[in-house]
Scaffold this active site. Sequence first.
Site, mmCIF file in Angstrom:
data_model
loop_
_atom_site.group_PDB
_atom_site.id
_atom_site.type_symbol
_atom_site.label_atom_id
_atom_site.label_comp_id
_atom_site.label_asym_id
_atom_site.label_seq_id
_atom_site.Cartn_x
_atom_site.Cartn_y
_atom_site.Cartn_z
ATOM 1 N N LYS A 114 0.614 -1.401 -0.075
ATOM 2 C CA LYS A 114 -0.173 -0.094 -0.104
ATOM 3 C C LYS A 114 1.052 1.200 0.101
ATOM 4 C CE LYS A 114 -1.871 1.819 3.759
ATOM 5 N NZ LYS A 114 -1.179 2.982 4.448
ATOM 6 N N ASN A 115 2.243 1.120 0.940
ATOM 7 C CA ASN A 115 2.759 2.793 1.144
ATOM 8 C C ASN A 115 3.624 2.974 -0.391
ATOM 9 O OD1 ASN A 115 1.502 2.627 3.586
ATOM 10 N ND2 ASN A 115 3.424 2.803 4.237
ATOM 11 N N CYS B 142 -4.963 25.263 10.393
ATOM 12 C CA CYS B 142 -3.258 25.593 11.266
ATOM 13 C C CYS B 142 -2.203 26.229 10.404
ATOM 14 C CB CYS B 142 -2.939 24.168 11.408
ATOM 15 S SG CYS B 142 -3.335 23.242 10.437
ATOM 16 N N ASP C 280 4.469 1.127 12.146
ATOM 17 C CA ASP C 280 3.214 0.139 11.515
ATOM 18 C C ASP C 280 3.629 -1.145 12.632
ATOM 19 O OD1 ASP C 280 2.294 2.241 10.201
ATOM 20 O OD2 ASP C 280 3.279 1.582 8.335
ATOM 21 N N ARG D 94 2.561 20.692 12.339
ATOM 22 C CA ARG D 94 3.967 19.693 11.756
ATOM 23 C C ARG D 94 3.345 18.830 10.935
ATOM 24 N NH1 ARG D 94 4.746 16.027 16.481
ATOM 25 N NH2 ARG D 94 6.359 15.262 14.403
ATOM 26 N N ARG E 49 -8.980 -0.086 4.913
ATOM 27 C CA ARG E 49 -8.002 0.551 4.163
ATOM 28 C C ARG E 49 -6.962 0.339 3.488
ATOM 29 N NH1 ARG E 49 -6.400 4.651 7.794
ATOM 30 N NH2 ARG E 49 -4.726 4.404 6.209
#
Length: 425
Positions: free
Chosen positions: A22-23, A118, A307, A123, A400
């Site tokens: 996924k990443n 923001c 993770d 961040r 997801r």
Amino acid sequence: MAKFLIRENGPLHGEVTISGSKNAMLPIMAATLLTDGKCQIMDVPRLRDVDVMCNMLRRIGADVQEDYDNNTLYIEATEITDNEAPYALVSKMRASILVLGPLLARTGRARVPLPGGCAIGARPVDLHLKGFAALGAKIVEGKGYVEAVADKLIGCNLYLDFPSVGATENIMMAAVLAEGTTVIENAAEEPEIVDLANFLNKMGARIKGAGTDTIKIEGVEKLNGVLHNVIPDRIETGTFMVAAAITRGNILIRNAVPDHVKPVIAKLKECGVVIEDCLDGLLVRGDVNPLVATDIKTLPYPGFPTDMQSIFMAFLTTVQGTSNVIETVFENRFMHVAELERMGARIETEEDRKAMITGVEKLKGAEVLATDLRAGAAVVLAGMVAEGETQVSEIYHIERGYERFIDKFRALGADIERVEEKVKE
Ligand code: UD1
């Protein structure tokens, strides 16, 4: 709303094949915006996050064709029609901000909405924006959004304050079409960065050093469409490794890349799990030795992955002795602790960064929440060895990021089903 019902099962046994990462997939999809050529991406995992990115690319003007029978996506961004990552998608998935680098490089403008007004320095995207500014973009703060604008991006030397994965990817994608050479120091070294660099280099980019802390990018004028196979998912691999350990089972994990999960292998071995390299992956055996406690500290790659922290912690609640877990990458990544405690785990936390876990004889089934993607996987694994039934709600988080999650576990012997939750009156 759907939930998972899990009943205690015995040791998991059998074979599982790991899906595409996924990443790695999400930044590669964003990178297709850098060319007007057609890209074919293979070994694509079928996931909600990938769907969100498909929608994002379509909003921006790309043509996206899905062929999930063959785990393939075809993406062609002949024209960019919108320079903004819409709030509805950014708030659903943080990785949506990965379109900013490619948009800036291709069109000279990229806009991201900021929730609650923001400031630029806040961040979530400060390192990404700092990188774009170093490449010569003007950062404009508007009402509820930030925009990066540049007639031309110019190569530069920049040092990241923290080796952020997303910032490294975004800056790398912006720099490939910049004039001159860019050097990113203290860059993230994750395998997903290497896969993105390989994808970009196939497109015609000139990137060296991906996978080390210094990445050098020589800008080129144009990139082309390409075909690419995405790498296997190392966090899914780690999840099945821990599943073998927590159930005291024996799982052959196919399509795993042992080099990508070195810290997980090392820590499981310290606990007494037997792990063997096989031709096509890893054999993980939790059924050989009595399993004992260990300590883990999350760090950027090649350290222990954040993770995997919640998933590993679920396992540590079931072994003999006391383990310490320190989270250094994210603040507030201990949401699963309360859920595991509901199941009878003994965990003491300090400042939301340190946890001391004392193994218990037996966890007990309970009603728990999947508080995020990996925390969700953690409570599911705990449910497999808990006495009685465990109900996991808010499973959309799990869906997801894990392809065919329950099918894969059921094939190994897990007693898990997906049911539609009745809406309370
Ligand atoms: C990626 C992964 C995610 C993983 C994380 C860390 C994807 C799609 N997601 O997320 O699964 O948990 O790496 O391995 O690849 N930070 C800043 N300013 C910034 C950017 C980040 O302060 O501009 C901070 C974050 O708040 C966090 C830390 O840096 O505390 C790590 O974030 P980062 O490495 O950027 O993670 P992501 O790329 O969002």
